[in-house]
Scaffold this motif. Structure first.
Motif, PDB file in Angstrom:
ATOM      1  N   LYS A   9     -10.082  -8.088 -19.383  1.00  0.00           N
ATOM      2  CA  LYS A   9     -10.151  -6.703 -19.823  1.00  0.00           C
ATOM      3  C   LYS A   9     -10.483  -5.748 -18.692  1.00  0.00           C
ATOM      4  O   LYS A   9     -10.272  -4.556 -18.823  1.00  0.00           O
ATOM      5  N   ILE A  10     -11.044  -6.260 -17.594  1.00  0.00           N
ATOM      6  CA  ILE A  10     -11.388  -5.379 -16.482  1.00  0.00           C
ATOM      7  C   ILE A  10     -10.953  -6.033 -15.165  1.00  0.00           C
ATOM      8  O   ILE A  10     -10.778  -7.252 -15.087  1.00  0.00           O
ATOM      9  N   ALA A  11     -10.771  -5.185 -14.167  1.00  0.00           N
ATOM     10  CA  ALA A  11     -10.482  -5.662 -12.808  1.00  0.00           C
ATOM     11  C   ALA A  11     -11.253  -4.769 -11.850  1.00  0.00           C
ATOM     12  O   ALA A  11     -11.438  -3.569 -12.104  1.00  0.00           O
ATOM     13  N   GLU A  12     -11.703  -5.349 -10.750  1.00  0.00           N
ATOM     14  CA  GLU A  12     -12.505  -4.600  -9.791  1.00  0.00           C
ATOM     15  C   GLU A  12     -11.985  -4.816  -8.373  1.00  0.00           C
ATOM     16  O   GLU A  12     -11.468  -5.898  -8.051  1.00  0.00           O
ATOM     17  N   HIS A  13     -12.094  -3.774  -7.560  1.00  0.00           N
ATOM     18  CA  HIS A  13     -11.795  -3.838  -6.124  1.00  0.00           C
ATOM     19  C   HIS A  13     -10.376  -4.388  -5.884  1.00  0.00           C
ATOM     20  O   HIS A  13     -10.173  -5.387  -5.207  1.00  0.00           O
ATOM     21  N   MET A  14      -9.385  -3.705  -6.473  1.00  0.00           N
ATOM     22  CA  MET A  14      -7.992  -4.115  -6.346  1.00  0.00           C
ATOM     23  C   MET A  14      -7.315  -3.302  -5.248  1.00  0.00           C
ATOM     24  O   MET A  14      -7.425  -2.075  -5.201  1.00  0.00           O
ATOM     25  N   GLN A  15      -6.606  -4.013  -4.353  1.00  0.00           N
ATOM     26  CA  GLN A  15      -5.825  -3.348  -3.312  1.00  0.00           C
ATOM     27  C   GLN A  15      -4.435  -3.959  -3.286  1.00  0.00           C
ATOM     28  O   GLN A  15      -4.286  -5.173  -3.297  1.00  0.00           O
ATOM     29  N   LEU A  16      -3.399  -3.121  -3.248  1.00  0.00           N
ATOM     30  CA  LEU A  16      -2.037  -3.630  -3.207  1.00  0.00           C
ATOM     31  C   LEU A  16      -1.112  -2.614  -2.552  1.00  0.00           C
ATOM     32  O   LEU A  16      -1.374  -1.407  -2.560  1.00  0.00           O
ATOM     33  N   GLN A  17      -0.038  -3.153  -1.987  1.00  0.00           N
ATOM     34  CA  GLN A  17       0.981  -2.304  -1.371  1.00  0.00           C
ATOM     35  C   GLN A  17       1.999  -1.965  -2.439  1.00  0.00           C
ATOM     36  O   GLN A  17       2.695  -2.838  -2.957  1.00  0.00           O
ATOM     37  N   VAL A  18       2.102  -0.688  -2.788  1.00  0.00           N
ATOM     38  CA  VAL A  18       2.973  -0.283  -3.882  1.00  0.00           C
ATOM     39  C   VAL A  18       4.353   0.143  -3.396  1.00  0.00           C
ATOM     40  O   VAL A  18       5.293   0.253  -4.182  1.00  0.00           O
ATOM     41  N   ASP A  19       4.508   0.381  -2.122  1.00  0.00           N
ATOM     42  CA  ASP A  19       5.799   0.728  -1.528  1.00  0.00           C
ATOM     43  C   ASP A  19       5.675   0.515  -0.030  1.00  0.00           C
ATOM     44  O   ASP A  19       4.594   0.225   0.479  1.00  0.00           O
ATOM     45  N   THR A  20       6.773   0.671   0.675  1.00  0.00           N
ATOM     46  CA  THR A  20       6.740   0.474   2.128  1.00  0.00           C
ATOM     47  C   THR A  20       5.792   1.480   2.775  1.00  0.00           C
ATOM     48  O   THR A  20       5.994   2.693   2.676  1.00  0.00           O
ATOM     49  N   GLY A  21       4.746   0.967   3.394  1.00  0.00           N
ATOM     50  CA  GLY A  21       3.780   1.834   4.060  1.00  0.00           C
ATOM     51  C   GLY A  21       2.870   2.593   3.122  1.00  0.00           C
ATOM     52  O   GLY A  21       2.215   3.556   3.547  1.00  0.00           O
ATOM     53  N   ILE A  47      -7.377   2.719 -18.007  1.00  0.00           N
ATOM     54  CA  ILE A  47      -7.966   3.771 -17.179  1.00  0.00           C
ATOM     55  C   ILE A  47      -8.605   3.133 -15.949  1.00  0.00           C
ATOM     56  O   ILE A  47      -9.275   2.096 -16.050  1.00  0.00           O
ATOM     57  N   GLY A  48      -8.378   3.753 -14.786  1.00  0.00           N
ATOM     58  CA  GLY A  48      -8.987   3.290 -13.553  1.00  0.00           C
ATOM     59  C   GLY A  48      -9.891   4.357 -12.955  1.00  0.00           C
ATOM     60  O   GLY A  48      -9.705   5.557 -13.211  1.00  0.00           O
ATOM     61  N   TYR A  49     -10.843   3.907 -12.139  1.00  0.00           N
ATOM     62  CA  TYR A  49     -11.806   4.826 -11.540  1.00  0.00           C
ATOM     63  C   TYR A  49     -11.845   4.618 -10.027  1.00  0.00           C
ATOM     64  O   TYR A  49     -11.684   3.506  -9.533  1.00  0.00           O
ATOM     65  N   ARG A  50     -12.066   5.757  -9.311  1.00  0.00           N
ATOM     66  CA  ARG A  50     -12.171   5.748  -7.854  1.00  0.00           C
ATOM     67  C   ARG A  50     -10.929   5.124  -7.230  1.00  0.00           C
ATOM     68  O   ARG A  50     -10.953   4.032  -6.679  1.00  0.00           O
ATOM     69  N   PHE A  51      -9.853   5.899  -7.327  1.00  0.00           N
ATOM     70  CA  PHE A  51      -8.530   5.474  -6.867  1.00  0.00           C
ATOM     71  C   PHE A  51      -8.200   6.171  -5.550  1.00  0.00           C
ATOM     72  O   PHE A  51      -8.547   7.341  -5.345  1.00  0.00           O
ATOM     73  N   SER A  52      -7.523   5.436  -4.665  1.00  0.00           N
ATOM     74  CA  SER A  52      -7.038   6.061  -3.427  1.00  0.00           C
ATOM     75  C   SER A  52      -5.637   5.545  -3.110  1.00  0.00           C
ATOM     76  O   SER A  52      -5.271   4.416  -3.479  1.00  0.00           O
ATOM     77  N   LEU A  53      -4.857   6.400  -2.430  1.00  0.00           N
ATOM     78  CA  LEU A  53      -3.477   6.059  -2.065  1.00  0.00           C
ATOM     79  C   LEU A  53      -3.240   6.523  -0.634  1.00  0.00           C
ATOM     80  O   LEU A  53      -3.301   7.732  -0.349  1.00  0.00           O
ATOM     81  N   ASP A  54      -2.984   5.583   0.269  1.00  0.00           N
ATOM     82  CA  ASP A  54      -2.778   5.892   1.686  1.00  0.00           C
ATOM     83  C   ASP A  54      -1.317   5.666   2.066  1.00  0.00           C
ATOM     84  O   ASP A  54      -0.735   4.620   1.731  1.00  0.00           O
ATOM     85  N   LYS A  55      -0.748   6.644   2.766  1.00  0.00           N
ATOM     86  CA  LYS A  55       0.630   6.536   3.251  1.00  0.00           C
ATOM     87  C   LYS A  55       0.615   6.454   4.775  1.00  0.00           C
ATOM     88  O   LYS A  55      -0.049   7.265   5.442  1.00  0.00           O
ATOM     89  N   PHE A  56       1.385   5.489   5.294  1.00  0.00           N
ATOM     90  CA  PHE A  56       1.447   5.275   6.737  1.00  0.00           C
ATOM     91  C   PHE A  56       2.885   5.442   7.226  1.00  0.00           C
ATOM     92  O   PHE A  56       3.842   5.053   6.540  1.00  0.00           O
ATOM     93  N   GLN A  57       3.014   5.994   8.399  1.00  0.00           N
ATOM     94  CA  GLN A  57       4.298   6.067   9.103  1.00  0.00           C
ATOM     95  C   GLN A  57       4.070   5.627  10.544  1.00  0.00           C
ATOM     96  O   GLN A  57       3.193   6.169  11.225  1.00  0.00           O
ATOM     97  N   ASN A  58       4.839   4.622  10.948  1.00  0.00           N
ATOM     98  CA  ASN A  58       4.678   4.047  12.301  1.00  0.00           C
ATOM     99  C   ASN A  58       3.223   3.642  12.552  1.00  0.00           C
ATOM    100  O   ASN A  58       2.646   3.934  13.608  1.00  0.00           O
ATOM    101  N   LYS A  59       2.632   3.037  11.530  1.00  0.00           N
ATOM    102  CA  LYS A  59       1.264   2.521  11.575  1.00  0.00           C
ATOM    103  C   LYS A  59       0.205   3.615  11.718  1.00  0.00           C
ATOM    104  O   LYS A  59      -0.953   3.339  12.030  1.00  0.00           O
ATOM    105  N   SER A  60       0.606   4.858  11.458  1.00  0.00           N
ATOM    106  CA  SER A  60      -0.354   5.963  11.523  1.00  0.00           C
ATOM    107  C   SER A  60      -0.525   6.566  10.127  1.00  0.00           C
ATOM    108  O   SER A  60       0.463   6.745   9.391  1.00  0.00           O
ATOM    109  N   LEU A  61      -1.750   6.885   9.772  1.00  0.00           N
ATOM    110  CA  LEU A  61      -2.037   7.460   8.469  1.00  0.00           C
ATOM    111  C   LEU A  61      -1.539   8.907   8.434  1.00  0.00           C
ATOM    112  O   LEU A  61      -1.893   9.721   9.288  1.00  0.00           O
ATOM    113  N   VAL A  62      -0.697   9.228   7.436  1.00  0.00           N
ATOM    114  CA  VAL A  62      -0.164  10.591   7.324  1.00  0.00           C
ATOM    115  C   VAL A  62      -0.659  11.289   6.060  1.00  0.00           C
ATOM    116  O   VAL A  62      -0.589  12.515   5.963  1.00  0.00           O
TER     117      VAL A  62
END
Length: 371
Positions: free
Chosen positions: A154-166, A180-195
């Motif tokens: 019923k619950i999951a904690e500390h999940m990290q996954l790649q949802v698309d390229t970079g 419902i999820g809490y404390r969500f973040s989404l990072d996008k990278f281009q050429n290994k740099s955070l954009v």
């Protein structure tokens, strides 16, 4: 027109129709008999759980409506083997096969209606396994988790996954019941740099939306990085399409059974992109759906080769050998799948190994029968 009628006559003579009728009649009779017993045993074993967990009668009936085709298709190879050996041994005991061959029918010609019947069974099995049964399996698995095992995560904690390229998503906590999820973040990278770096205090999966992957984000902050410059945007509410689903956080047992072939392919591609470690279970399931229907051809050939001769002991010996071979085939399927999931075996090879080995046995018995 005359040529087509001649071909049709040659393909479906009275002899062919007689054997096909015997084959399919015995096949479906064995399904009704064995699956009826399986339903009675399953209900008897789990009736206390159904009562304790207050399973409604409508859900129980729907469960067994999905239970029957699933287990019928799962053990289709066994039913084929039993049907072939049973009715062919009866034909041999009644000297019908001797009468057929005395008219000039060869063993190869005798095999043809068996293979035609097997082709029909294989097509039905493939269609059921790739499209019909997965749609019903969703409700069947949900029912088993709710009223039989009650072990649904019923619950999951500390999940990290790649949802698309970079694109990397992180979720601190997810409630499977409310989606419902809490404390969500989404990072996008281009050429290994955070954009881009997006954060949301709360996200919710939109079950009413027409599109898949539709999420509602609340208390959103988006940081956009352009070299040394940084832009920050805030939103109280934001609609977004993110290529992830609640099932990505809460993987359930036998989840692969509830996906159609197209959904399996999409899931495998997404999980490979994310570098997930559980993708082999889904790959094996995908290849098995193509390999399993071919068992009808192989096992019907083996069954005919074992039982077309009249034996002193009747059908008992042939039926015993047939059941032993069926059990061996099912055991090989389980072993090869386990090796593929837990080692570096190719999934396609694991799915086809039982068919390859039993094809060799079928060819040996076929050549022996010709002599």
């Amino acid at each position: 027109m005359n040529i087509l009628q001649s071909i049709k006559r040659n393909l479906f003579s009275r002899f062919d129709r007689y054997i096909i009728g015997k084959f399919l009649g015995t096949y479906f009779f064995s399904i009704v008999l064995i699956i009826s017993i399986a339903v009675v045993f399953d209900f008897s074993e789990n009736s206390d759980k159904f009562t304790m967990n207050h399973a409604p009668m409508s859900a129980l009936l729907k469960y067994y409506m999905d239970f029957i085709p699933f287990y019928t298709n799962l053990f289709s190879a066994l039913f084929v083997f039993i049907a072939v050996i049973f009715f062919t041994s009866k034909l041999a005991e009644n000297s019908e096969i001797i009468a057929m061959m005395s008219t000039g029918i060869s063993f190869s010609r005798l095999l043809r209606p068996y293979l035609l019947s097997s082709a029909l069974i294989a097509l039905i099995s493939f269609y059921l396994g790739s499209d019909v049964i997965p749609r019903g399996s969703t409700k069947r698995i949900e029912f088993e988790l709710r009223y039989k095992s009650r072990k649904k995560p019923k619950i999951a904690e500390h999940m990290q996954l790649q949802v698309d390229t970079g694109v990397i998503a992180y979720l601190d906590y997810f409630d499977g019941d409310r989606k419902i999820g809490y404390r969500f973040s989404l990072d996008k990278f281009q050429n290994k740099s955070l954009v881009s770096h997006l954060t949301a205090q709360r996200i919710q999966y939109d079950t009413l939306a027409d599109e898949r992957f539709h999420w509602k984000l609340y208390e959103v902050k988006i940081r956009t990085l352009q070299g040394l410059r940084e832009q920050i945007d805030t939103h109280q509410y934001l609609d977004s399409l993110i290529i992830m689903e609640p099932s990505d956080f809460l993987a359930t047992k036998n989840q692969q059974q509830a996906l159609t072939n197209q959904e399996l392919l999409e899931y495998i591609e997404r999980q490979q992109l994310r570098g997930s470690g559980n993708v082999k279970v889904f790959e094996v399931e995908y290849h098995k759906r193509f390999a399993d229907p071919f068992a009808a051809f192989i096992l019907s050939t083996i069954g005919l080769s074992l039982s077309f001769r009249k034996r002193k002991g009747g059908m008992g010996g042939a039926l015993g050998i047939g059941l032993a071979l069926s059990a061996t085939y099912i055991m090989l399927q389980t072993i090869s799948s386990t090796f593929a999931i837990n080692s570096n075996w190719p999934c396609m090879l694991a799915a086809w190994i039982p068919n390859i080995l039993f094809t060799i046995i079928a060819l040996y018995l076929y050549r022996r029968a010709l002599r």
